[in-house]
Design an enzyme around this catalytic site. Structure first.
Site, short mmCIF file in Angstrom:
data_model
loop_
_atom_site.label_atom_id
_atom_site.label_comp_id
_atom_site.label_asym_id
_atom_site.label_seq_id
_atom_site.Cartn_x
_atom_site.Cartn_y
_atom_site.Cartn_z
N SER A 66 -13.50 27.68 5.36
CA SER A 66 -13.85 29.03 4.92
C SER A 66 -15.26 29.44 5.33
O SER A 66 -15.53 30.63 5.52
CB SER A 66 -13.70 29.14 3.40
N GLY A 91 -9.81 26.76 3.16
CA GLY A 91 -9.09 25.70 2.48
C GLY A 91 -8.79 24.48 3.32
O GLY A 91 -8.31 23.47 2.80
N ASN A 151 -14.08 20.82 1.94
CA ASN A 151 -12.92 20.79 1.05
C ASN A 151 -12.50 19.36 0.70
O ASN A 151 -11.98 19.11 -0.39
CB ASN A 151 -11.75 21.56 1.68
N ASP A 153 -20.59 33.47 -3.61
CA ASP A 153 -20.16 32.73 -4.81
C ASP A 153 -20.80 31.35 -4.71
O ASP A 153 -21.71 31.14 -3.91
CB ASP A 153 -18.63 32.67 -4.93
N HIS A 212 -19.74 29.79 -0.99
CA HIS A 212 -19.64 30.58 0.23
C HIS A 212 -20.89 31.43 0.43
O HIS A 212 -21.51 31.88 -0.54
CB HIS A 212 -18.41 31.49 0.21
#
Length: 219
Positions: free
Chosen positions: A50, A82, A111, A191, A194
């Site tokens: 991502s 992901g 991830n 967030d 990210h």
């Protein structure tokens, strides 16, 4: 006494020669791995998750798009949100065959860490990704991913040590503290995991500096 003196002199001389031979090797180990400059217009594959696809920003502000703007390369956004290192490794052969990139920028593993997958398996996958890209004729730049620690939850991020190890073993350049620096700053995040548009821009500017320092991008 003369024989002992001569023996001592020979031992000192031998030690000096050994130190002299080791010193250049140590110095070489400290220098960043260098590559050949990738010309303007060449195809570059950005492989990742991502953070590569650009979650948290628009498509034109994701780091591959910014990199294309700053370098003149044709940068393929090979990021899938992901994706784990195993998934990226699985889809790499098709990407290499389709695009035949001159350079592959590998930014994967986050991830795996978030899902608490085996560190040894992640390391093996990232290693194989870099090996396969080189076997296909591409140069490789590895991007370090932050380690998931208690301090990371407090915003104190540091690169996972495996990336430094892989880069040294394969003799490929490494971009250090790129994501760690961006994601540690709340102003540069969309967030907790990210970047936002400003974060992707800053990451890419640092990446360009590394590309220049390692000879992959002409100054």
């Amino acid at each position: 006494m003369n024989a002992l003196h001569a023996l001592a002199r020979r031992r000192v001389l031998a030690a000096g020669l050994l130190a002299a031979s080791i010193a250049p090797l140590a110095a070489c180990g400290r220098k960043p791995s260098r590559g050949q400059a990738v010309p303007s217009g060449a195809t570059v594959l950005a492989l990742g998750d991502s953070l590569t696809s650009g979650v948290g920003a628009s498509a034109d502000t994701a780091y591959p798009a910014v990199l294309q703007r700053l370098t003149g390369w044709k940068v393929i956004n090979g990021g899938i949100s992901g994706d784990t290192s195993a998934q990226a490794l699985k889809r790499l052969p098709e990407l290499l065959q389709k695009h035949q990139p001159a350079l592959v920028i590998v930014s994967i593993g986050g991830n795996d860490f978030l899902r608490r997958q085996s560190a040894s398996a992640t390391r093996a996958n990232v290693y194989k990704i870099c090996e396969q890209a080189r076997a296909a004729g591409a140069q490789v730049l590895l991007v370090a991913i932050p380690e998931l620690t208690i301090l990371a939850t407090l915003g104190q991020l540091s690169d996972h040590a495996m990336y430094e190890d892989i880069a040294k073993e394969l003799g490929i350049p490494l971009h250090r503290k790129g994501w760690s620096g961006v994601l540690a700053d709340a102003r540069l995040r969309s967030d907790n995991i990210h970047a936002n548009a400003a974060g992707y821009e800053l990451f890419t500017q640092g990446l360009v500096d590394t590309l220049k320092d390692t000879g992959l991008l002409a100054r």
